[in-house]
Design a protein around this motif. Structure first.
Motif, mmCIF file in Angstrom:
data_model
loop_
_atom_site.group_PDB
_atom_site.id
_atom_site.type_symbol
_atom_site.label_atom_id
_atom_site.label_comp_id
_atom_site.label_asym_id
_atom_site.label_seq_id
_atom_site.Cartn_x
_atom_site.Cartn_y
_atom_site.Cartn_z
ATOM 1 N N GLN A 115 -17.628 -15.814 1.948
ATOM 2 C CA GLN A 115 -19.097 -15.430 2.006
ATOM 3 C C GLN A 115 -19.151 -13.180 2.167
ATOM 4 O OE1 GLN A 115 -22.336 -17.127 2.376
ATOM 5 N NE2 GLN A 115 -23.293 -15.217 1.747
ATOM 6 N N ALA A 116 -17.230 -13.639 2.205
ATOM 7 C CA ALA A 116 -17.106 -12.059 2.304
ATOM 8 C C ALA A 116 -16.622 -11.282 0.605
ATOM 9 C CB ALA A 116 -16.196 -10.863 3.207
ATOM 10 N N ALA A 117 -15.609 -12.694 0.395
ATOM 11 C CA ALA A 117 -15.223 -12.311 -1.167
ATOM 12 C C ALA A 117 -17.051 -12.043 -2.626
ATOM 13 C CB ALA A 117 -14.252 -12.519 -1.821
ATOM 14 N N LEU A 201 -2.388 -7.313 -4.237
ATOM 15 C CA LEU A 201 -3.355 -6.927 -4.722
ATOM 16 C C LEU A 201 -3.850 -7.494 -3.524
ATOM 17 C CD1 LEU A 201 -4.773 -5.623 -7.005
ATOM 18 C CD2 LEU A 201 -4.563 -7.580 -8.553
ATOM 19 N N ASP A 202 -3.768 -9.112 -3.525
ATOM 20 C CA ASP A 202 -4.086 -9.911 -2.539
ATOM 21 C C ASP A 202 -4.466 -8.456 -1.121
ATOM 22 O OD1 ASP A 202 -4.575 -11.849 -4.781
ATOM 23 O OD2 ASP A 202 -2.728 -13.425 -3.676
ATOM 24 N N ALA A 203 -3.643 -7.936 -0.956
ATOM 25 C CA ALA A 203 -4.430 -7.580 0.930
ATOM 26 C C ALA A 203 -5.089 -6.577 -0.034
ATOM 27 C CB ALA A 203 -2.288 -7.248 0.875
ATOM 28 N N ILE A 204 -4.344 -6.124 -0.737
ATOM 29 C CA ILE A 204 -6.181 -4.956 -0.976
ATOM 30 C C ILE A 204 -7.131 -5.008 -1.682
ATOM 31 C CG2 ILE A 204 -7.519 -3.788 -2.368
ATOM 32 C CD1 ILE A 204 -3.888 -2.744 -3.926
ATOM 33 N N GLY A 205 -7.699 -6.651 -2.130
ATOM 34 C CA GLY A 205 -8.176 -7.795 -2.303
ATOM 35 C C GLY A 205 -8.669 -8.152 -0.548
ATOM 36 N N ALA A 206 -8.517 -8.682 0.778
ATOM 37 C CA ALA A 206 -9.015 -8.982 1.767
ATOM 38 C C ALA A 206 -9.165 -7.970 2.300
ATOM 39 C CB ALA A 206 -7.166 -9.699 2.486
ATOM 40 N N ARG A 207 -8.267 -6.234 2.515
ATOM 41 C CA ARG A 207 -9.583 -5.660 3.038
ATOM 42 C C ARG A 207 -10.484 -5.608 2.763
ATOM 43 N NH1 ARG A 207 -3.598 -1.936 4.636
ATOM 44 N NH2 ARG A 207 -5.002 -0.085 4.977
ATOM 45 N N VAL A 210 -12.778 -7.055 3.860
ATOM 46 C CA VAL A 210 -13.199 -6.525 5.040
ATOM 47 C C VAL A 210 -14.748 -5.516 5.127
ATOM 48 C CG1 VAL A 210 -12.109 -5.659 7.276
ATOM 49 C CG2 VAL A 210 -11.207 -7.241 6.625
ATOM 50 N N LEU A 211 -14.118 -4.416 4.449
ATOM 51 C CA LEU A 211 -14.892 -3.762 4.476
ATOM 52 C C LEU A 211 -16.180 -3.729 3.503
ATOM 53 C CD1 LEU A 211 -13.214 -0.523 2.359
ATOM 54 C CD2 LEU A 211 -13.824 -0.754 4.598
ATOM 55 N N VAL A 271 -12.728 3.144 9.469
ATOM 56 C CA VAL A 271 -12.006 1.436 10.210
ATOM 57 C C VAL A 271 -10.259 1.840 10.563
ATOM 58 C CG1 VAL A 271 -13.938 0.159 9.573
ATOM 59 C CG2 VAL A 271 -11.908 0.149 8.485
ATOM 60 N N PRO A 272 -9.686 1.765 10.935
ATOM 61 C CA PRO A 272 -8.369 1.674 10.575
ATOM 62 C C PRO A 272 -7.700 1.575 9.228
ATOM 63 C CG PRO A 272 -8.387 -0.075 12.887
ATOM 64 C CD PRO A 272 -10.373 0.517 11.827
ATOM 65 N N SER A 273 -6.397 2.539 8.982
ATOM 66 C CA SER A 273 -6.241 1.911 7.600
ATOM 67 C C SER A 273 -4.751 2.200 7.455
ATOM 68 C CB SER A 273 -7.253 3.696 6.624
ATOM 69 O OG SER A 273 -6.373 3.510 4.914
ATOM 70 N N PRO A 274 -4.520 1.081 7.978
ATOM 71 C CA PRO A 274 -3.004 1.037 8.062
ATOM 72 C C PRO A 274 -2.323 1.707 6.884
ATOM 73 C CG PRO A 274 -3.570 -1.195 8.304
ATOM 74 C CD PRO A 274 -5.215 0.470 8.176
ATOM 75 N N GLU A 275 -1.246 1.911 6.575
ATOM 76 C CA GLU A 275 -0.185 2.297 5.712
ATOM 77 C C GLU A 275 0.276 1.099 4.959
ATOM 78 O OE1 GLU A 275 3.349 5.920 4.079
ATOM 79 O OE2 GLU A 275 1.745 5.803 6.460
ATOM 80 N N ASP A 276 0.881 0.386 5.839
ATOM 81 C CA ASP A 276 1.296 -1.010 5.723
ATOM 82 C C ASP A 276 0.112 -1.902 5.143
ATOM 83 O OD1 ASP A 276 2.238 -3.065 5.051
ATOM 84 O OD2 ASP A 276 3.634 -3.446 7.448
#
Ligand SMILES: [Zn+2]
Length: 348
Positions: A115-117, A201-207, A210-211, A271-276
Protein backbone atom coordinates in the motif's frame (compact mmCIF):
# COMPACT_ATOMS: atom_id res chain seq x y z
CA UNK A 1 -26.79 19.43 -14.15
CA UNK A 2 -23.85 18.66 -11.85
CA UNK A 3 -26.17 18.99 -8.92
CA UNK A 4 -28.62 16.53 -10.38
CA UNK A 5 -25.78 14.15 -11.10
CA UNK A 6 -24.52 14.50 -7.55
CA UNK A 7 -28.01 13.88 -6.21
CA UNK A 8 -28.42 10.79 -8.38
CA UNK A 9 -25.01 9.61 -7.23
CA UNK A 10 -25.97 10.13 -3.60
CA UNK A 11 -29.26 8.29 -4.08
CA UNK A 12 -27.57 5.38 -5.76
CA UNK A 13 -24.89 5.29 -3.08
CA UNK A 14 -27.65 5.16 -0.47
CA UNK A 15 -29.35 2.35 -2.38
CA UNK A 16 -26.05 0.51 -2.67
CA UNK A 17 -25.60 0.79 1.07
CA UNK A 18 -29.04 -0.65 1.64
CA UNK A 19 -28.69 -3.44 -0.92
CA UNK A 20 -27.05 -6.74 -0.02
CA UNK A 21 -23.34 -6.73 -0.83
CA UNK A 22 -23.74 -9.51 -3.40
CA UNK A 23 -25.68 -7.25 -5.72
CA UNK A 24 -22.69 -5.06 -6.55
CA UNK A 25 -22.82 -4.63 -10.36
CA UNK A 26 -19.10 -3.75 -10.40
CA UNK A 27 -18.26 -7.16 -8.96
CA UNK A 28 -20.42 -8.92 -11.55
CA UNK A 29 -18.96 -6.89 -14.41
CA UNK A 30 -15.35 -7.45 -13.32
CA UNK A 31 -15.88 -11.20 -13.26
CA UNK A 32 -16.28 -10.91 -17.04
CA UNK A 33 -14.21 -7.91 -18.07
CA UNK A 34 -11.38 -5.70 -16.93
CA UNK A 35 -13.26 -2.43 -16.38
CA UNK A 36 -16.61 -1.27 -15.09
CA UNK A 37 -18.12 2.20 -15.23
CA UNK A 38 -21.34 2.81 -13.35
CA UNK A 39 -23.90 4.50 -15.63
CA UNK A 40 -24.69 6.80 -12.71
CA UNK A 41 -21.16 8.19 -13.02
CA UNK A 42 -20.50 7.81 -16.75
CA UNK A 43 -23.92 9.07 -17.91
CA UNK A 44 -24.28 9.05 -21.71
CA UNK A 45 -20.51 8.52 -22.04
CA UNK A 46 -20.54 5.26 -20.06
CA UNK A 47 -19.76 2.95 -22.99
CA UNK A 48 -16.90 5.15 -24.24
CA UNK A 49 -15.49 5.50 -20.74
CA UNK A 50 -15.60 1.76 -20.20
CA UNK A 51 -13.87 1.13 -23.55
CA UNK A 52 -11.14 3.61 -22.62
CA UNK A 53 -10.49 1.93 -19.27
CA UNK A 54 -10.52 -1.52 -20.88
CA UNK A 55 -7.81 -0.27 -23.25
CA UNK A 56 -5.79 0.92 -20.24
CA UNK A 57 -6.19 -2.52 -18.65
CA UNK A 58 -5.10 -4.19 -21.91
CA UNK A 59 -1.98 -2.00 -22.03
CA UNK A 60 -1.06 -2.88 -18.48
CA UNK A 61 -1.84 -6.56 -18.99
CA UNK A 62 0.58 -6.64 -21.91
CA UNK A 63 3.22 -5.11 -19.64
CA UNK A 64 2.67 -7.98 -17.20
CA UNK A 65 0.63 -5.89 -14.77
CA UNK A 66 -2.97 -7.20 -14.73
CA UNK A 67 -5.53 -4.72 -13.44
CA UNK A 68 -9.29 -4.42 -12.82
CA UNK A 69 -10.81 -0.94 -12.77
CA UNK A 70 -14.13 0.06 -11.19
CA UNK A 71 -15.67 3.53 -11.45
CA UNK A 72 -18.58 3.54 -9.04
CA UNK A 73 -20.72 5.96 -7.09
CA UNK A 74 -19.22 5.06 -3.74
CA UNK A 75 -17.66 2.28 -1.68
CA UNK A 76 -20.85 0.15 -1.71
CA UNK A 77 -21.02 -0.55 1.99
CA UNK A 78 -17.26 -0.66 2.65
CA UNK A 79 -15.76 1.89 5.04
CA UNK A 80 -13.57 3.50 2.39
CA UNK A 81 -12.70 3.22 -1.28
CA UNK A 82 -9.48 1.48 -0.28
CA UNK A 83 -11.41 -1.16 1.63
CA UNK A 84 -13.84 -1.44 -1.23
CA UNK A 85 -10.95 -2.08 -3.65
CA UNK A 86 -9.54 -4.69 -1.26
CA UNK A 87 -12.96 -6.37 -0.95
CA UNK A 88 -13.42 -6.46 -4.73
CA UNK A 89 -9.96 -7.98 -5.16
CA UNK A 90 -10.73 -10.61 -2.54
CA UNK A 91 -14.12 -11.49 -3.95
CA UNK A 92 -12.72 -11.66 -7.48
CA UNK A 93 -9.82 -13.79 -6.14
CA UNK A 94 -7.70 -11.59 -8.38
CA UNK A 95 -3.90 -11.52 -8.00
CA UNK A 96 -3.37 -8.22 -9.83
CA UNK A 97 -4.20 -4.61 -9.04
CA UNK A 98 -7.77 -3.39 -8.34
CA UNK A 99 -8.47 0.32 -8.72
CA UNK A 100 -11.75 1.78 -7.40
CA UNK A 101 -12.74 5.36 -8.13
CA UNK A 102 -15.83 7.35 -7.17
CA UNK A 103 -16.59 11.03 -7.59
CA UNK A 104 -15.33 13.19 -4.70
CA UNK A 105 -13.73 10.28 -2.86
CA UNK A 106 -10.09 9.28 -2.33
CA UNK A 107 -8.92 6.69 -4.87
CA UNK A 108 -8.90 3.08 -3.61
CA UNK A 109 -6.21 0.64 -4.71
CA UNK A 110 -5.41 -2.92 -3.65
CA UNK A 111 -2.79 -5.08 -5.28
CA UNK A 112 0.34 -7.15 -5.05
CA UNK A 113 2.52 -4.10 -4.32
CA UNK A 114 2.60 -2.63 -0.82
CA UNK A 115 0.00 0.00 0.00
CA UNK A 116 2.90 2.33 0.80
CA UNK A 117 4.48 1.93 -2.62
CA UNK A 118 1.15 2.43 -4.38
CA UNK A 119 0.31 5.47 -2.25
CA UNK A 120 3.71 6.93 -3.09
CA UNK A 121 3.12 6.45 -6.81
CA UNK A 122 -0.43 7.84 -6.70
CA UNK A 123 0.93 10.89 -4.94
CA UNK A 124 3.77 11.29 -7.41
CA UNK A 125 1.28 11.16 -10.30
CA UNK A 126 -0.92 13.73 -8.52
CA UNK A 127 -3.88 11.45 -9.03
CA UNK A 128 -5.84 13.04 -6.19
CA UNK A 129 -5.97 16.34 -8.07
CA UNK A 130 -7.84 14.84 -11.05
CA UNK A 131 -11.56 15.49 -10.62
CA UNK A 132 -12.90 13.60 -13.63
CA UNK A 133 -13.41 10.04 -12.31
CA UNK A 134 -12.65 8.32 -15.63
CA UNK A 135 -9.45 10.27 -16.13
CA UNK A 136 -8.53 9.63 -12.51
CA UNK A 137 -9.15 5.88 -12.85
CA UNK A 138 -6.90 5.84 -15.94
CA UNK A 139 -4.11 7.73 -14.14
CA UNK A 140 -4.48 5.73 -10.92
CA UNK A 141 -4.26 2.36 -12.69
CA UNK A 142 -1.11 3.36 -14.56
CA UNK A 143 0.51 4.87 -11.47
CA UNK A 144 -0.36 2.17 -8.93
CA UNK A 145 0.60 -0.64 -11.31
CA UNK A 146 4.22 0.48 -10.95
CA UNK A 147 6.58 3.02 -12.43
CA UNK A 148 6.16 3.59 -16.17
CA UNK A 149 9.68 2.43 -16.79
CA UNK A 150 11.36 -0.55 -18.37
CA UNK A 151 9.93 -3.80 -16.97
CA UNK A 152 13.33 -4.62 -15.44
CA UNK A 153 12.81 -1.99 -12.74
CA UNK A 154 13.04 -3.27 -9.21
CA UNK A 155 9.40 -2.29 -8.63
CA UNK A 156 8.10 -4.87 -11.07
CA UNK A 157 10.50 -7.42 -9.63
CA UNK A 158 9.19 -6.52 -6.22
CA UNK A 159 5.60 -6.82 -7.44
CA UNK A 160 6.41 -10.22 -8.85
CA UNK A 161 7.99 -11.28 -5.58
CA UNK A 162 4.87 -9.98 -3.86
CA UNK A 163 2.73 -12.15 -6.09
CA UNK A 164 4.83 -15.14 -5.19
CA UNK A 165 4.41 -14.41 -1.53
CA UNK A 166 7.99 -13.20 -1.29
CA UNK A 167 9.03 -16.83 -1.36
CA UNK A 168 11.99 -16.22 -3.61
CA UNK A 169 13.92 -13.77 -1.53
CA UNK A 170 17.53 -13.20 -2.23
CA UNK A 171 15.96 -12.87 -5.59
CA UNK A 172 15.72 -9.21 -6.46
CA UNK A 173 19.29 -9.17 -7.58
CA UNK A 174 19.05 -12.69 -8.96
CA UNK A 175 15.90 -11.80 -10.88
CA UNK A 176 17.46 -8.65 -12.29
CA UNK A 177 20.39 -10.79 -13.32
CA UNK A 178 18.13 -13.35 -14.94
CA UNK A 179 16.12 -10.79 -16.88
CA UNK A 180 19.24 -9.07 -18.06
CA UNK A 181 20.75 -12.31 -19.26
CA UNK A 182 18.44 -11.95 -22.25
CA UNK A 183 19.87 -8.66 -23.28
CA UNK A 184 22.50 -8.55 -25.93
CA UNK A 185 24.55 -5.81 -24.33
CA UNK A 186 27.56 -6.57 -22.15
CA UNK A 187 25.04 -7.56 -19.55
CA UNK A 188 27.07 -9.44 -16.95
CA UNK A 189 29.53 -6.63 -16.66
CA UNK A 190 26.72 -4.07 -16.51
CA UNK A 191 24.85 -5.94 -13.80
CA UNK A 192 28.07 -6.11 -11.80
CA UNK A 193 28.68 -2.44 -12.32
CA UNK A 194 25.16 -1.40 -11.32
CA UNK A 195 24.38 -3.95 -8.58
CA UNK A 196 25.52 -1.74 -5.72
CA UNK A 197 23.72 1.32 -7.09
CA UNK A 198 20.56 -0.80 -7.38
CA UNK A 199 20.78 -1.91 -3.75
CA UNK A 200 21.20 1.68 -2.65
CA UNK A 201 18.29 2.74 -4.83
CA UNK A 202 16.09 0.01 -3.35
CA UNK A 203 17.04 1.21 0.14
CA UNK A 204 16.07 4.75 -0.88
CA UNK A 205 12.76 3.45 -2.25
CA UNK A 206 12.03 1.60 1.00
CA UNK A 207 12.73 4.71 3.05
CA UNK A 208 10.59 6.82 0.71
CA UNK A 209 7.78 4.31 1.28
CA UNK A 210 8.09 4.82 5.03
CA UNK A 211 7.86 8.59 4.58
CA UNK A 212 5.02 8.51 2.06
CA UNK A 213 2.57 6.97 4.49
CA UNK A 214 3.34 9.13 7.52
CA UNK A 215 0.00 10.45 8.74
CA UNK A 216 1.16 14.07 8.89
CA UNK A 217 2.81 15.82 6.06
CA UNK A 218 3.76 19.37 5.70
CA UNK A 219 4.47 21.23 2.51
CA UNK A 220 8.26 21.32 2.76
CA UNK A 221 8.59 17.63 3.57
CA UNK A 222 6.17 16.82 0.74
CA UNK A 223 8.20 18.90 -1.71
CA UNK A 224 11.42 17.12 -0.72
CA UNK A 225 9.70 13.75 -0.92
CA UNK A 226 8.44 14.50 -4.43
CA UNK A 227 11.87 15.74 -5.50
CA UNK A 228 13.58 12.63 -4.08
CA UNK A 229 11.05 10.43 -5.83
CA UNK A 230 11.57 12.13 -9.18
CA UNK A 231 15.34 11.80 -8.97
CA UNK A 232 15.08 8.17 -7.80
CA UNK A 233 12.92 7.41 -10.85
CA UNK A 234 15.47 8.99 -13.14
CA UNK A 235 18.24 7.01 -11.46
CA UNK A 236 16.23 3.81 -11.98
CA UNK A 237 15.72 4.63 -15.65
CA UNK A 238 19.43 5.40 -16.13
CA UNK A 239 20.41 2.13 -14.47
CA UNK A 240 17.95 0.19 -16.60
CA UNK A 241 19.12 1.81 -19.80
CA UNK A 242 22.85 1.82 -19.18
CA UNK A 243 24.55 -0.36 -21.78
CA UNK A 244 28.14 0.79 -21.35
CA UNK A 245 30.32 1.16 -18.29
CA UNK A 246 30.85 4.86 -18.90
CA UNK A 247 27.10 5.45 -18.47
CA UNK A 248 27.08 4.09 -14.93
CA UNK A 249 28.67 7.01 -13.06
CA UNK A 250 25.86 9.34 -14.18
CA UNK A 251 23.29 6.87 -12.80
CA UNK A 252 25.28 6.53 -9.58
CA UNK A 253 25.37 10.30 -9.21
CA UNK A 254 21.56 10.37 -9.49
CA UNK A 255 21.28 7.69 -6.80
CA UNK A 256 23.49 9.82 -4.55
CA UNK A 257 21.40 12.90 -5.30
CA UNK A 258 18.18 10.99 -4.52
CA UNK A 259 19.67 9.86 -1.20
CA UNK A 260 20.51 13.47 -0.27
CA UNK A 261 16.95 14.57 -1.10
CA UNK A 262 15.50 11.64 0.85
CA UNK A 263 17.51 12.66 3.91
CA UNK A 264 16.29 16.26 3.53
CA UNK A 265 12.71 14.96 3.42
CA UNK A 266 13.31 12.76 6.49
CA UNK A 267 14.71 15.71 8.43
CA UNK A 268 11.81 17.93 7.37
CA UNK A 269 9.36 15.23 8.46
CA UNK A 270 11.16 14.91 11.81
CA UNK A 271 11.93 11.19 11.50
CA UNK A 272 15.34 9.52 12.05
CA UNK A 273 17.60 9.93 9.04
CA UNK A 274 20.55 7.54 9.34
CA UNK A 275 23.59 8.24 7.20
CA UNK A 276 23.87 4.51 6.50
CA UNK A 277 21.34 3.93 3.70
CA UNK A 278 20.51 0.45 5.01
CA UNK A 279 19.99 1.22 8.68
CA UNK A 280 16.48 0.41 9.90
CA UNK A 281 15.72 -1.78 6.86
CA UNK A 282 15.51 -5.56 6.49
CA UNK A 283 19.06 -6.94 6.45
CA UNK A 284 18.07 -9.66 4.07
CA UNK A 285 17.26 -7.14 1.38
CA UNK A 286 16.57 -3.42 1.83
CA UNK A 287 13.88 -3.70 -0.84
CA UNK A 288 11.75 -5.59 1.75
CA UNK A 289 11.27 -2.37 3.68
CA UNK A 290 11.55 -1.45 7.34
CA UNK A 291 12.91 -4.00 9.82
CA UNK A 292 10.16 -4.66 12.34
CA UNK A 293 11.57 -7.84 13.90
CA UNK A 294 14.60 -10.14 13.54
CA UNK A 295 15.41 -13.35 11.75
CA UNK A 296 18.18 -15.81 11.10
CA UNK A 297 19.65 -15.26 7.66
CA UNK A 298 21.83 -17.21 5.32
CA UNK A 299 24.65 -17.61 4.41
CA UNK A 300 26.06 -17.25 7.97
CA UNK A 301 22.92 -18.10 10.03
CA UNK A 302 23.26 -14.96 12.12
CA UNK A 303 20.15 -13.24 13.55
CA UNK A 304 19.68 -9.76 12.13
CA UNK A 305 16.94 -7.09 11.94
CA UNK A 306 14.36 -8.24 9.39
CA UNK A 307 10.94 -7.74 7.88
CA UNK A 308 8.03 -9.94 9.02
CA UNK A 309 8.15 -12.06 5.84
CA UNK A 310 11.80 -13.01 6.42
CA UNK A 311 11.04 -13.84 10.06
CA UNK A 312 8.14 -16.07 8.99
CA UNK A 313 10.27 -17.90 6.45
CA UNK A 314 13.01 -18.43 9.04
CA UNK A 315 10.45 -19.66 11.56
CA UNK A 316 9.26 -22.20 8.98
CA UNK A 317 12.82 -23.48 8.73
CA UNK A 318 13.74 -21.59 5.56
CA UNK A 319 16.06 -18.76 6.56
CA UNK A 320 16.42 -16.43 3.61
CA UNK A 321 19.60 -15.76 1.70
CA UNK A 322 20.82 -12.21 2.06
CA UNK A 323 20.97 -10.12 -1.09
CA UNK A 324 24.43 -10.45 -2.57
CA UNK A 325 26.46 -8.10 -4.73
CA UNK A 326 29.47 -8.94 -6.87
CA UNK A 327 32.96 -8.20 -5.58
CA UNK A 328 36.43 -9.07 -6.84
CA UNK A 329 36.41 -11.96 -4.32
CA UNK A 330 32.99 -13.23 -5.44
CA UNK A 331 29.44 -12.38 -4.25
CA UNK A 332 29.20 -10.75 -0.81
CA UNK A 333 26.21 -9.50 1.24
CA UNK A 334 25.07 -6.05 0.10
CA UNK A 335 25.96 -4.26 3.33
CA UNK A 336 29.49 -5.65 3.44
CA UNK A 337 30.44 -4.03 0.15
CA UNK A 338 32.11 -0.64 0.41
CA UNK A 339 29.90 2.10 -0.98
CA UNK A 340 31.52 3.19 -4.23
CA UNK A 341 31.60 6.75 -2.95
CA UNK A 342 30.33 8.73 0.00
CA UNK A 343 26.53 8.35 -0.15
CA UNK A 344 26.12 12.12 -0.14
CA UNK A 345 28.07 15.33 -0.22
CA UNK A 346 28.35 17.62 2.78
CA UNK A 347 24.81 17.98 4.00
CA UNK A 348 23.19 21.36 4.11
ZN1 LIG B 1 13.04 -9.27 4.65
Amino acid sequence: MRRVAALVAALIAALALAAPALADPALEALQQGSAYVSPAVGGTGTADAQARLEAVADDLERAGRPVRIAVVTGPAGAASMREYAAALRRRLAFAGLVVAVAPDRPTGVAGPRTQAAMTRDLRAARVGAITDPIQRADAAARAAAGPPLAPTSSDSTRALLGLLGIALIGGVWAAAFGIRRNRRVRRDEMVDRTAMARVRLDAIGARLDVLAVLPEHHARADDRLDAALRVARRAQAELDQATAADEVPAAEALVTEAFGLLRDAEREAGVPSPEDPFEGLCRCDPAHGAASTEATMRPDDIVRPSCAACRDRAAEGHPQMRRMVPSPAGPIPFDEAPLAEAPEGPSA
